[in-house]
Design a protein around this motif. Structure first.
Motif, PDB file in Angstrom:
ATOM      1  N   HIS A 114       0.849  -1.203   0.000  1.00  0.00           N
ATOM      2  CA  HIS A 114       0.000   0.000   0.000  1.00  0.00           C
ATOM      3  C   HIS A 114       0.882   1.250   0.000  1.00  0.00           C
ATOM      4  O   HIS A 114       1.785   1.366   0.840  1.00  0.00           O
ATOM      5  CB  HIS A 114      -0.886   0.048   1.253  1.00  0.00           C
ATOM      6  CG  HIS A 114      -1.796  -1.135   1.369  1.00  0.00           C
ATOM      7  ND1 HIS A 114      -3.114  -1.098   0.967  1.00  0.00           N
ATOM      8  CD2 HIS A 114      -1.557  -2.396   1.827  1.00  0.00           C
ATOM      9  CE1 HIS A 114      -3.660  -2.298   1.176  1.00  0.00           C
ATOM     10  NE2 HIS A 114      -2.741  -3.100   1.698  1.00  0.00           N
ATOM     11  N   VAL A 115       0.609   2.129  -0.932  1.00  0.00           N
ATOM     12  CA  VAL A 115       1.364   3.388  -1.008  1.00  0.00           C
ATOM     13  C   VAL A 115       0.353   4.531  -1.099  1.00  0.00           C
ATOM     14  O   VAL A 115      -0.638   4.434  -1.831  1.00  0.00           O
ATOM     15  CB  VAL A 115       2.267   3.430  -2.264  1.00  0.00           C
ATOM     16  CG1 VAL A 115       3.098   4.699  -2.288  1.00  0.00           C
ATOM     17  CG2 VAL A 115       3.171   2.213  -2.321  1.00  0.00           C
ATOM     18  N   THR A 116       0.609   5.569  -0.324  1.00  0.00           N
ATOM     19  CA  THR A 116      -0.273   6.741  -0.384  1.00  0.00           C
ATOM     20  C   THR A 116       0.565   7.976  -0.668  1.00  0.00           C
ATOM     21  O   THR A 116       1.634   8.153  -0.070  1.00  0.00           O
ATOM     22  CB  THR A 116      -1.044   6.904   0.951  1.00  0.00           C
ATOM     23  OG1 THR A 116      -1.788   5.720   1.193  1.00  0.00           O
ATOM     24  CG2 THR A 116      -2.009   8.082   0.901  1.00  0.00           C
ATOM     25  N   VAL A 117       0.108   8.798  -1.578  1.00  0.00           N
ATOM     26  CA  VAL A 117       0.812  10.056  -1.855  1.00  0.00           C
ATOM     27  C   VAL A 117      -0.166  11.225  -1.731  1.00  0.00           C
ATOM     28  O   VAL A 117      -1.329  11.129  -2.118  1.00  0.00           O
ATOM     29  CB  VAL A 117       1.473  10.068  -3.262  1.00  0.00           C
ATOM     30  CG1 VAL A 117       2.634   9.084  -3.345  1.00  0.00           C
ATOM     31  CG2 VAL A 117       0.471   9.798  -4.371  1.00  0.00           C
ATOM     32  N   TYR A 118       0.366  12.313  -1.175  1.00  0.00           N
ATOM     33  CA  TYR A 118      -0.433  13.529  -0.997  1.00  0.00           C
ATOM     34  C   TYR A 118      -0.164  14.416  -2.207  1.00  0.00           C
ATOM     35  O   TYR A 118       0.932  14.959  -2.366  1.00  0.00           O
ATOM     36  CB  TYR A 118       0.043  14.222   0.284  1.00  0.00           C
ATOM     37  CG  TYR A 118      -0.932  15.119   1.001  1.00  0.00           C
ATOM     38  CD1 TYR A 118      -2.241  15.317   0.564  1.00  0.00           C
ATOM     39  CD2 TYR A 118      -0.537  15.774   2.176  1.00  0.00           C
ATOM     40  CE1 TYR A 118      -3.114  16.127   1.271  1.00  0.00           C
ATOM     41  CE2 TYR A 118      -1.409  16.589   2.888  1.00  0.00           C
ATOM     42  CZ  TYR A 118      -2.686  16.770   2.431  1.00  0.00           C
ATOM     43  OH  TYR A 118      -3.545  17.572   3.143  1.00  0.00           O
ATOM     44  N   ARG A 141      -2.457  -4.797  -5.265  1.00  0.00           N
ATOM     45  CA  ARG A 141      -1.800  -3.726  -4.493  1.00  0.00           C
ATOM     46  C   ARG A 141      -2.644  -2.463  -4.528  1.00  0.00           C
ATOM     47  O   ARG A 141      -3.503  -2.317  -5.390  1.00  0.00           O
ATOM     48  CB  ARG A 141      -0.449  -3.424  -5.126  1.00  0.00           C
ATOM     49  CG  ARG A 141       0.553  -4.508  -4.846  1.00  0.00           C
ATOM     50  CD  ARG A 141       1.742  -4.307  -5.724  1.00  0.00           C
ATOM     51  NE  ARG A 141       2.866  -5.075  -5.262  1.00  0.00           N
ATOM     52  CZ  ARG A 141       3.967  -5.231  -5.960  1.00  0.00           C
ATOM     53  NH1 ARG A 141       4.095  -4.660  -7.141  1.00  0.00           N
ATOM     54  NH2 ARG A 141       4.957  -5.939  -5.489  1.00  0.00           N
ATOM     55  N   THR A 142      -2.343  -1.540  -3.630  1.00  0.00           N
ATOM     56  CA  THR A 142      -3.148  -0.313  -3.569  1.00  0.00           C
ATOM     57  C   THR A 142      -2.284   0.932  -3.676  1.00  0.00           C
ATOM     58  O   THR A 142      -1.276   1.057  -2.982  1.00  0.00           O
ATOM     59  CB  THR A 142      -3.939  -0.262  -2.232  1.00  0.00           C
ATOM     60  OG1 THR A 142      -4.661  -1.475  -2.085  1.00  0.00           O
ATOM     61  CG2 THR A 142      -4.897   0.907  -2.193  1.00  0.00           C
ATOM     62  N   VAL A 143      -2.685   1.826  -4.547  1.00  0.00           N
ATOM     63  CA  VAL A 143      -2.076   3.161  -4.605  1.00  0.00           C
ATOM     64  C   VAL A 143      -3.177   4.161  -4.276  1.00  0.00           C
ATOM     65  O   VAL A 143      -4.177   4.260  -4.986  1.00  0.00           O
ATOM     66  CB  VAL A 143      -1.527   3.487  -6.010  1.00  0.00           C
ATOM     67  CG1 VAL A 143      -0.998   4.920  -6.050  1.00  0.00           C
ATOM     68  CG2 VAL A 143      -0.420   2.540  -6.380  1.00  0.00           C
ATOM     69  N   ASN A 144      -3.014   4.848  -3.164  1.00  0.00           N
ATOM     70  CA  ASN A 144      -3.966   5.892  -2.791  1.00  0.00           C
ATOM     71  C   ASN A 144      -3.389   7.232  -3.204  1.00  0.00           C
ATOM     72  O   ASN A 144      -2.257   7.563  -2.834  1.00  0.00           O
ATOM     73  CB  ASN A 144      -4.156   5.935  -1.268  1.00  0.00           C
ATOM     74  CG  ASN A 144      -4.733   4.646  -0.704  1.00  0.00           C
ATOM     75  OD1 ASN A 144      -5.786   4.184  -1.139  1.00  0.00           O
ATOM     76  ND2 ASN A 144      -4.055   4.069   0.277  1.00  0.00           N
ATOM     77  N   ILE A 145      -4.154   7.987  -3.961  1.00  0.00           N
ATOM     78  CA  ILE A 145      -3.704   9.342  -4.306  1.00  0.00           C
ATOM     79  C   ILE A 145      -4.640  10.338  -3.623  1.00  0.00           C
ATOM     80  O   ILE A 145      -5.851  10.348  -3.896  1.00  0.00           O
ATOM     81  CB  ILE A 145      -3.685   9.572  -5.832  1.00  0.00           C
ATOM     82  CG1 ILE A 145      -2.754   8.528  -6.485  1.00  0.00           C
ATOM     83  CG2 ILE A 145      -3.219  10.997  -6.157  1.00  0.00           C
ATOM     84  CD1 ILE A 145      -2.422   8.781  -7.924  1.00  0.00           C
ATOM     85  N   ARG A 202       0.041  -3.874 -11.253  1.00  0.00           N
ATOM     86  CA  ARG A 202      -1.076  -4.654 -10.687  1.00  0.00           C
ATOM     87  C   ARG A 202      -1.621  -3.954  -9.445  1.00  0.00           C
ATOM     88  O   ARG A 202      -1.772  -4.523  -8.375  1.00  0.00           O
ATOM     89  CB  ARG A 202      -0.629  -6.090 -10.346  1.00  0.00           C
ATOM     90  CG  ARG A 202       0.097  -6.762 -11.506  1.00  0.00           C
ATOM     91  CD  ARG A 202      -0.178  -8.210 -11.791  1.00  0.00           C
ATOM     92  NE  ARG A 202      -0.617  -9.050 -10.704  1.00  0.00           N
ATOM     93  CZ  ARG A 202      -1.851  -9.525 -10.593  1.00  0.00           C
ATOM     94  NH1 ARG A 202      -2.774  -9.188 -11.468  1.00  0.00           N
ATOM     95  NH2 ARG A 202      -2.149 -10.342  -9.613  1.00  0.00           N
ATOM     96  N   SER A 203      -1.897  -2.671  -9.627  1.00  0.00           N
ATOM     97  CA  SER A 203      -2.381  -1.953  -8.450  1.00  0.00           C
ATOM     98  C   SER A 203      -3.751  -1.325  -8.656  1.00  0.00           C
ATOM     99  O   SER A 203      -4.165  -0.996  -9.766  1.00  0.00           O
ATOM    100  CB  SER A 203      -1.365  -0.920  -7.970  1.00  0.00           C
ATOM    101  OG  SER A 203      -0.880  -0.205  -9.033  1.00  0.00           O
ATOM    102  N   ARG A 204      -4.384  -1.243  -7.527  1.00  0.00           N
ATOM    103  CA  ARG A 204      -5.720  -0.673  -7.440  1.00  0.00           C
ATOM    104  C   ARG A 204      -5.554   0.801  -7.102  1.00  0.00           C
ATOM    105  O   ARG A 204      -4.887   1.140  -6.122  1.00  0.00           O
ATOM    106  CB  ARG A 204      -6.463  -1.406  -6.316  1.00  0.00           C
ATOM    107  CG  ARG A 204      -7.726  -0.744  -5.912  1.00  0.00           C
ATOM    108  CD  ARG A 204      -8.439  -1.519  -4.830  1.00  0.00           C
ATOM    109  NE  ARG A 204      -9.831  -1.128  -4.915  1.00  0.00           N
ATOM    110  CZ  ARG A 204     -10.834  -1.808  -4.402  1.00  0.00           C
ATOM    111  NH1 ARG A 204     -10.610  -2.912  -3.741  1.00  0.00           N
ATOM    112  NH2 ARG A 204     -12.079  -1.370  -4.526  1.00  0.00           N
ATOM    113  N   LEU A 205      -6.147   1.660  -7.895  1.00  0.00           N
ATOM    114  CA  LEU A 205      -6.040   3.093  -7.645  1.00  0.00           C
ATOM    115  C   LEU A 205      -7.238   3.559  -6.830  1.00  0.00           C
ATOM    116  O   LEU A 205      -8.389   3.234  -7.150  1.00  0.00           O
ATOM    117  CB  LEU A 205      -5.998   3.832  -8.991  1.00  0.00           C
ATOM    118  CG  LEU A 205      -5.808   5.339  -8.954  1.00  0.00           C
ATOM    119  CD1 LEU A 205      -4.486   5.718  -8.288  1.00  0.00           C
ATOM    120  CD2 LEU A 205      -5.846   5.913 -10.366  1.00  0.00           C
TER     121      LEU A 205
END
Ligand code: IPE
Ligand code: IPE
Ligand code: MG
Length: 237
Positions: A61-65, A133-137, A101-104
């Motif tokens: 899981h990755v989150t970016v501001y 996988r998860t990418v939170n923007i 292979r990530s979920r946005l």
């Protein structure tokens, strides 16, 4: 520090979620006599580079501001330049999501964006929803607004006794565990309305590196520091 060393830390320390405050695009541009929007363009390139590295490392899981609820206070020109960059990035996003292979997931209130951008954001979330996988923007994201949204939804539902788990599940980040570490670039030592509920026990890491200069080796340094921290969660260890 190497990729392998970072991978080892992630596996051994059980790092599941890294969150970034991508700060310093303006200062990076100023140092070079460039416009702030060129700083943001370089910031997008750094984001792509760092996201690639996150996947290489196997962070789930990755989150970016990317844009806060307060960033609307900036000049019309700067806000417009940022919106243009976001919409440009979204055009090529499907390929990246397939590859990683990530979920946005977009954190924040989408209603502030133009109808076409909103449509694209929803489409990308829907398109990628089965990826592991998860990418939170975080875009038009503010933690206080996020918390109030959850509170109001609970009031509307007439919920009586609310647990921490229930509350967490009402936040934009419901698909991700709390961040293990929050990394902020450009020397500022504050959270600027980012993940206030989720950060309760996150390790905080600050670097003077300006976001557009961020390299894999800076992530390695943050992970090395993470490995040295003792996480107690209030207990005695
Ligand atoms: C971060 O860089 C990007 C956004 C907030 C959109 P800044 O634009 O805040 O850069 P500085 O802080 O002015 O250097
Ligand atoms: C936080 O950075 C928001 C993003 C990185 C998107 P800011 O540059 O807006 O934060 P402040 O104003 O220095 O607190
Ligand atoms: Mg800033």
């Amino acid at each position: 520090m190497s990729v392998d060393e970072s991978k080892r830390i992630i596996a051994e320390k059980g790092v599941k979620h890294l969150a970034f405050i991508m700060d310093g695009n303006g200062r990076w541009a100023k140092k070079r006599g460039l416009s702030r929007s060129l700083g943001h363009k370089a910031g997008v390139e750094a984001m792509r580079r760092i996201l690639d590295y996150m996947f290489e490392l196997g962070v789930e899981h990755v989150t970016v501001y990317a844009f806060s609820t307060e960033n609307w206070k900036r000049s019309k020109d700067e806000v417009e330049a940022l919106m243009k960059l976001f919409s440009l990035q979204m055009r090529s996003a499907k390929k990246d999501l397939d590859e990683h292979r990530s979920r946005l997931v977009f954190l924040g209130d989408k209603s502030a964006f133009s109808p076409s951008m909103r449509k694209r954001m929803i489409e990308l979330e829907e398109y990628s929803k089965d990826n592991p996988r998860t990418v939170n923007i975080a875009m038009n994201y503010g933690a206080r607004a996020e918390i109030l949204r959850a509170v109001n939804a609970l009031i509307e539902k007439g919920e009586g006794n609310v647990t921490e788990e229930k509350f967490s599940s009402m936040l934009y980040t419901s698909l991700s565990p709390d961040p293990d570490m929050i990394i902020r670039t450009a020397g500022e030592k504050r959270l600027s309305n980012y993940l206030l509920w989720q950060a309760a026990y996150s390790e905080l890491y600050f670097t003077d590196t300006l976001w557009p200069d961020m390299q894999n080796s800076d992530v390695d340094a943050a992970l090395e520091e993470f490995a040295r921290r003792v996480r107690r969660f209030g207990a005695v260890v």
